[in-house]
Design a protein around this motif. Structure first.
Motif, PDB file in Angstrom:
ATOM      1  N   GLY A  31       0.790  -1.225   0.000  1.00 16.68           N
ATOM      2  CA  GLY A  31       0.000   0.000   0.000  1.00 16.68           C
ATOM      3  C   GLY A  31       0.821   1.273   0.000  1.00 16.68           C
ATOM      4  N   THR A  32       2.128   1.196   0.286  1.00 14.84           N
ATOM      5  CA  THR A  32       2.990   2.378   0.240  1.00 14.84           C
ATOM      6  C   THR A  32       3.010   2.943  -1.174  1.00 14.84           C
ATOM      7  OG1 THR A  32       4.386   1.620   2.067  1.00 14.84           O
ATOM      8  CG2 THR A  32       5.354   3.199   0.544  1.00 14.84           C
ATOM      9  N   ARG A  33       2.985   4.268  -1.282  1.00 11.79           N
ATOM     10  CA  ARG A  33       2.959   4.935  -2.587  1.00 11.79           C
ATOM     11  C   ARG A  33       4.303   5.600  -2.853  1.00 11.79           C
ATOM     12  NH1 ARG A  33      -2.642   8.221  -1.298  1.00 11.79           N
ATOM     13  NH2 ARG A  33      -3.841   6.414  -0.544  1.00 11.79           N
ATOM     14  N   LEU A  34       4.999   5.110  -3.866  1.00 13.32           N
ATOM     15  CA  LEU A  34       6.303   5.660  -4.219  1.00 13.32           C
ATOM     16  C   LEU A  34       6.312   6.386  -5.553  1.00 13.32           C
ATOM     17  CD1 LEU A  34       8.722   2.761  -3.171  1.00 13.32           C
ATOM     18  CD2 LEU A  34       8.144   4.833  -1.886  1.00 13.32           C
ATOM     19  N   ASN A  35       5.445   5.982  -6.479  1.00 14.53           N
ATOM     20  CA  ASN A  35       5.432   6.644  -7.783  1.00 14.53           C
ATOM     21  C   ASN A  35       4.001   6.926  -8.229  1.00 14.53           C
ATOM     22  OD1 ASN A  35       4.893   3.922  -8.233  1.00 14.53           O
ATOM     23  ND2 ASN A  35       6.151   3.767 -10.073  1.00 14.53           N
ATOM     24  N   GLN A  36       3.878   7.676  -9.302  1.00 13.34           N
ATOM     25  CA  GLN A  36       2.574   8.079  -9.797  1.00 13.34           C
ATOM     26  C   GLN A  36       2.534   7.962 -11.314  1.00 13.34           C
ATOM     27  OE1 GLN A  36       3.931  12.754  -9.199  1.00 13.34           O
ATOM     28  NE2 GLN A  36       1.964  12.100  -8.416  1.00 13.34           N
ATOM     29  N   LEU A  37       1.343   7.812 -11.842  1.00 14.16           N
ATOM     30  CA  LEU A  37       1.157   7.568 -13.266  1.00 14.16           C
ATOM     31  C   LEU A  37       0.285   8.655 -13.874  1.00 14.16           C
ATOM     32  CD1 LEU A  37       1.608   5.606 -15.662  1.00 14.16           C
ATOM     33  CD2 LEU A  37      -0.442   4.374 -14.910  1.00 14.16           C
ATOM     34  N   ARG A  38       0.744   9.192 -14.994  1.00  8.92           N
ATOM     35  CA  ARG A  38      -0.045  10.135 -15.787  1.00  8.92           C
ATOM     36  C   ARG A  38      -0.597   9.422 -17.013  1.00  8.92           C
ATOM     37  NH1 ARG A  38       4.719  13.456 -17.264  1.00  8.92           N
ATOM     38  NH2 ARG A  38       5.915  11.923 -16.083  1.00  8.92           N
ATOM     39  N   PHE A  39      -1.728   9.887 -17.491  1.00  5.76           N
ATOM     40  CA  PHE A  39      -2.362   9.286 -18.665  1.00  5.76           C
ATOM     41  C   PHE A  39      -2.497  10.337 -19.763  1.00  5.76           C
ATOM     42  CE2 PHE A  39      -3.812   7.032 -14.929  1.00  5.76           C
ATOM     43  CZ  PHE A  39      -3.694   5.704 -15.286  1.00  5.76           C
ATOM     44  N   ARG A  40      -2.192   9.922 -20.990  1.00  2.00           N
ATOM     45  CA  ARG A  40      -2.324  10.811 -22.150  1.00  2.00           C
ATOM     46  C   ARG A  40      -3.301  10.207 -23.135  1.00  2.00           C
ATOM     47  NH1 ARG A  40       3.640  11.141 -21.926  1.00  2.00           N
ATOM     48  NH2 ARG A  40       4.196  13.139 -20.961  1.00  2.00           N
ATOM     49  N   ASP A  41      -4.124  11.049 -23.713  1.00  2.00           N
ATOM     50  CA  ASP A  41      -5.029  10.616 -24.780  1.00  2.00           C
ATOM     51  C   ASP A  41      -4.611  11.309 -26.064  1.00  2.00           C
ATOM     52  OD1 ASP A  41      -7.062   9.406 -26.106  1.00  2.00           O
ATOM     53  OD2 ASP A  41      -8.683  10.262 -24.927  1.00  2.00           O
ATOM     54  N   GLY A  42      -4.505  10.550 -27.131  1.00  2.00           N
ATOM     55  CA  GLY A  42      -4.197  11.156 -28.421  1.00  2.00           C
ATOM     56  C   GLY A  42      -2.758  11.081 -28.836  1.00  2.00           C
ATOM     57  N   GLY A  43      -1.964  10.194 -28.217  1.00  2.00           N
ATOM     58  CA  GLY A  43      -0.594   9.990 -28.683  1.00  2.00           C
ATOM     59  C   GLY A  43       0.413  10.841 -27.946  1.00  2.00           C
ATOM     60  N   ALA A  44       1.248  11.573 -28.701  1.00  4.15           N
ATOM     61  CA  ALA A  44       2.372  12.307 -28.122  1.00  4.15           C
ATOM     62  C   ALA A  44       1.901  13.441 -27.220  1.00  4.15           C
ATOM     63  CB  ALA A  44       3.255  12.855 -29.240  1.00  4.15           C
ATOM     64  N   ALA A  45       2.763  13.814 -26.285  1.00  3.44           N
ATOM     65  CA  ALA A  45       2.471  14.925 -25.384  1.00  3.44           C
ATOM     66  C   ALA A  45       2.332  16.227 -26.171  1.00  3.44           C
ATOM     67  CB  ALA A  45       3.587  15.055 -24.351  1.00  3.44           C
ATOM     68  N   LEU A  46       1.398  17.072 -25.750  1.00  5.10           N
ATOM     69  CA  LEU A  46       1.175  18.374 -26.367  1.00  5.10           C
ATOM     70  C   LEU A  46       2.021  19.409 -25.614  1.00  5.10           C
ATOM     71  CD1 LEU A  46      -2.702  18.182 -26.892  1.00  5.10           C
ATOM     72  CD2 LEU A  46      -0.873  17.566 -28.489  1.00  5.10           C
TER      73      LEU A  46
END
Length: 371
Positions: A163-178
């Protein structure tokens, strides 16, 4: 005809909290235990360690066509239980932990991970690994499968648990970062200041180290080796003096970084992140200096927004010299802040929730330390 759930009909960009919640509700993000509200950040999702980790002799990537579990078997790993009170992860050792969360991403949605701010400030080197990947911290579009974290404490041995939180996740829609280019950054800065001084641009917003101060003022910290074990889930439980050596301002505004030492410093400029953007600290050109800055380099929308609408927070810099001693001077460029467009403006800004520990920060150690 496309439906609302098909690629190309949704707003493209980095997903904010409300659309991450929608992924959870749709089963695109599942977990061994229900996702908790506190895991949801303005533009990211905290990930939790599962019930076990494995001590391994080397870092690895599974590569295309291979799973993390297959690679683990080939390394003869030693199992470490994280159940109950958890276990101590020793500094200098590499561990692989299965995370509670797993993904079944819809078409067009990908992911990118980074350590949480507190993880970086504890010098816990943490990276996300997924099956079939040849790159750390990257989740390909439409990925379906488990998530793993590579964990290697560098300065302190740490105790973690399920349950320890060490990292985080981002989500992208539509391919490459804008990514916002120089022209867009100038326009945004003119409309509402991104930093509290003149804009300096080079493939992003240049960040400079702050080493100036009055006599006796603390401008940084150096990690003390051979300190006690830190329980990652224990907040405010440790005296800073037992783990950190203060660095005092010098008249010449300089600091020599010694190899294999870890430093906490701060940016010279204050900054803020608008509600429809997020930002990531990217490495500076290697030609500028042989050091690494900011392991946990993600800034949520709303970070640093002052009550008067002005930039109000400095970037805390997690710094390590690579191979040779390196001289830093006040105002020296040390990183660049890359701004990314959100698909929708965030419905909750950094600082609004109970889990925002570093809003309006100056030079600040992780939330584990007092004094």
């Amino acid at each position: 005809m496309r439906t609302e759930n098909e690629p190309g009909t949704r707003p493209a960009g980095l997903l904010a909290r409300q659309r991450i919640m929608a992924l959870v509700k749709a089963g695109a993000v599942a977990a061994a235990a229900p996702v908790e509200p506190g895991q949801l950040q303005p533009a990211s999702l905290d990930l939790r360690l599962g019930a076990e980790a494995f001590r391994v002799r080397a870092s690895f990537l599974p590569g295309r066509g291979s799973s993390v579990a297959e690679r683990l078997k080939s390394l003869n790993p030693e199992r470490v239980s994280l159940e109950g009170a958890g276990a101590v992860l020793e500094k200098g050792i590499v561990y692989i932990a299965r995370l509670m969360e797993r993904l079944a991403l819809p078409a067009g949605v990908s992911g990118a991970a980074n350590p949480k701010s507190s993880t970086g400030r504890l010098d816990i080197f943490t990276r996300l690994i997924v099956d079939g990947s040849d790159a750390f911290d990257a989740v390909p579009e439409s990925y379906a499968g488990p998530l793993f974290a590579e964990i290697s404490p560098r300065s302190f041995s740490v105790r973690v648990r399920e349950g320890t939180r060490l990292n985080q996740l981002r989500f992208r829609d539509g391919g490459a970062a804008l990514i916002l280019d120089a022209e867009a950054l100038r326009a945004r800065h003119e409309a509402s200041a991104l930093v509290d001084r003149a804009l300096a641009l080079r493939d992003g917003l240049i960040v400079h180290v702050g080493l100036a101060g009055a006599a006796g003022e603390v401008v940084g910290y150096r990690a003390i080796k051979n300190s006690d074990v830190i329980v990652v889930d224990r907040i405010g439980g440790y005296a800073a003096a037992d783990f950190w050596e203060p660095i005092l301002a010098r008249a010449d505004r300089r600091l020599v970084l010694d190899p294999d030492e870890f430093y906490i410093l701060a940016s010279r400029e204050k900054m803020q992140i608008p509600a429809d953007l997020a930002a990531e600290m990217a490495p500076i050109d290697p030609a500028i200096g042989e050091f690494r800055v900011h392991y946990a380099g993600f800034f949520d929308p709303g970070f640093g927004q002052g009550p008067d609408g002005r930039p109000a927070a400095r970037a805390v810099l997690e710094v390590r010299s690579r191979d040779v001693p390196f001289l830093l001077e006040d105002g020296q460029p040390v990183g660049r802040l890359v701004f990314e467009q959100l698909a929708d403006a965030a419905d909750e800004l950094y600082g609004a929730g109970a889990t925002s520990n570093y809003q309006h920060q100056g030079l600040k150690l992780s939330k584990h330390f007092r004094g």
